[in-house]
Design an enzyme around this catalytic site. Structure first.
Site, PDB file in Angstrom:
ATOM      1  CD  GLU A  46      -1.273  -2.287   2.193  1.00  0.00           C
ATOM      2  OE1 GLU A  46      -2.010  -2.834   3.018  1.00  0.00           O
ATOM      3  OE2 GLU A  46      -0.076  -2.621   2.025  1.00  0.00           O
ATOM      4  CB  CYS A  71      -0.562  -4.152   8.830  1.00  0.00           C
ATOM      5  SG  CYS A  71       0.485  -2.746   8.370  1.00  0.00           S
ATOM      6  CB  CYS A  80      -0.921  -0.187   5.614  1.00  0.00           C
ATOM      7  SG  CYS A  80       0.703  -0.808   5.098  1.00  0.00           S
ATOM      8  NE  ARG A 184      17.837 -29.490   0.159  1.00  0.00           N
ATOM      9  CZ  ARG A 184      18.931 -30.235   0.079  1.00  0.00           C
ATOM     10  NH1 ARG A 184      20.111 -29.643  -0.103  1.00  0.00           N
ATOM     11  NH2 ARG A 184      18.861 -31.547   0.182  1.00  0.00           N
ATOM     12  CG  ASP A 200      21.041 -40.151   3.125  1.00  0.00           C
ATOM     13  OD1 ASP A 200      21.410 -41.332   3.006  1.00  0.00           O
ATOM     14  OD2 ASP A 200      19.871 -39.775   2.912  1.00  0.00           O
ATOM     15  CG  LEU A 204      19.870 -31.316   5.183  1.00  0.00           C
ATOM     16  CD1 LEU A 204      19.258 -31.409   6.571  1.00  0.00           C
ATOM     17  CD2 LEU A 204      19.005 -32.041   4.160  1.00  0.00           C
ATOM     18  NE  ARG A 207      25.785 -29.889  -1.831  1.00  0.00           N
ATOM     19  CZ  ARG A 207      24.744 -30.424  -1.220  1.00  0.00           C
ATOM     20  NH1 ARG A 207      23.991 -29.674  -0.425  1.00  0.00           N
ATOM     21  NH2 ARG A 207      24.439 -31.694  -1.409  1.00  0.00           N
TER      22      ARG A 207
END
Length: 354
Positions: A46, A71, A80, A184, A200, A204, A207
């Site tokens: 806004e 808001c 706003c 991600r 594993d 995470l 990259r």
């Protein structure tokens, strides 16, 4: 309003954890100005639209269209509603209400008390779908859950026993791997089980693409994962849910859970209080099966390599895949959105999920 919604999309993912919002100012049935929320901590839609209004056009002769309720509280930016009232707008059209308890109808009420005509519900469902993550977070008091796994053409997610070479257990190809890293970059956290970390040793991180690393999150009840594992490096923040301690060491935060048969409700409640609005759940099988079984998910993404067969191993979660899919490189992606229930507050009954 459609223009406001289209504008709102341009703020993603920079606005997170704030919602995407667009605003359009109309004068004499013509668009006079527009704007959108460009990033977290930056001026709201806004404000940007109002600031773009030519000086020779009075707001009192305009209609302000905004894709989410304005808001009415002081946050990173000012309310706003105060700006809209101060500028002299006489009419405001809102797509949907804001579920944030700090707003939640108060913005509309403030405008109406100031004598402004406010219409709510124009393209409401589209607006709610646009900010599904934000809506689910506030309505269900948990992060928005994107559950993802990869499976072979014959329905396995891992070889058993695990091969000595990690590469021999990778199912999807490069394009799909890049796609997952993009996902991600658009979530606030990545959740995995302890066995996934042990088996594993994943990073995470994002990259393979340019983007912000998510918070790495896992449950390790008795703190069995060695400190040299990748999840403890300094590439990204890490949260370890456990039954032993509450502590913070560098970029690693240990959050203590109360002993219970089911720890997930505690995990999601703590993440909600930390304002972590979205999670990508990447494994393992036990965690994913638990979420699927209890229907605690918002999106399910299943990658399938149609050219790979394990013939035996760990079976994929029991989940009915759609007949339709999209190709990511040479791999198939089956995308499921939990839209059997409307997000509209007029049609949605919020259910207990635990």
């Amino acid at each position: 309003m459609q223009m406001a919604l289209d504008l709102a999309k341009q703020g993603w993912p920079q606005v997170a954890p704030n919602p995407m919002v667009g605003a359009v100012v109309v004068h004499n049935n013509q668009v006079a100005a527009s704007g959108f929320h460009m990033g977290y901590g930056l001026p709201h839609a806004e404000v940007n639209a109002i600031n773009a209004l030519p000086a020779d056009i009075s707001p009192s002769n305009c209609i302000l269209y905004v894709s989410l309720e304005p808001c009415n509280h002081q946050g990173k930016t000012g309310p706003c509603t105060e700006l809209i009232i101060k500028k002299g707008f006489k009419e405001v059209v809102v797509a949907c209400l804001d579920p944030n308890p700090l707003v939640s109808g108060q913005g509309v009420e403030k405008l109406r008390q100031a004598g402004i005509s406010v219409t709510v519900g124009v393209l409401e469902e589209q607006a709610l779908q646009l900010n599904r993550r934000f809506m689910v977070f506030h309505e269900l008091k948990r992060p928005y859950l994107v559950v993802k796994w990869a499976q072979t053409a014959d329905g396995f997610i891992s070889r058993v026993p695990l091969p000595k070479k990690k590469e021999d257990n990778i199912i999807t190809r490069k394009d799909a791997q890049v796609f997952v890293h993009k996902i991600r970059a658009e979530v606030m956290g990545v959740l995995v089980g302890k066995n996934t970390v042990l088996n594993d040793d994943p990073h995470l991180t994002t990259r393979l693409v340019k983007g912000k690393n998510p918070i790495r999150i896992f449950i390790d009840k008795n703190l069995e994962i060695p400190s040299h594992y990748n999840v403890f490096n300094t590439e990204a923040p890490t949260i370890v849910f456990n039954l032993q301690k509450e502590e913070e060491k560098g970029n690693v935060r240990y959050l203590k859970l109360e002993p219970a048969k089911d720890l997930l409700p505690q995990v999601f409640t703590r993440l909600h209080t930390l304002n972590i609005q979205s999670l990508l759940v990447e494994g393992g099988a036990t965690l994913i099966n638990e979420l699927i079984k209890n229907e605690i998910w918002d999106e399910v993404l299943v990658f399938q390599n149609p050219d790979m067969y394990f013939k035996e191993g760990l079976k994929a979660p029991v989940f009915a895949l759609k007949n339709t899919f999209e190709l990511v490189g040479n791999d198939k992606l089956f995308r499921h959105l939990k839209n059997e229930r409307s997000l509209s507050p007029h049609a949605m009954e919020v259910k207990e999920i635990f």
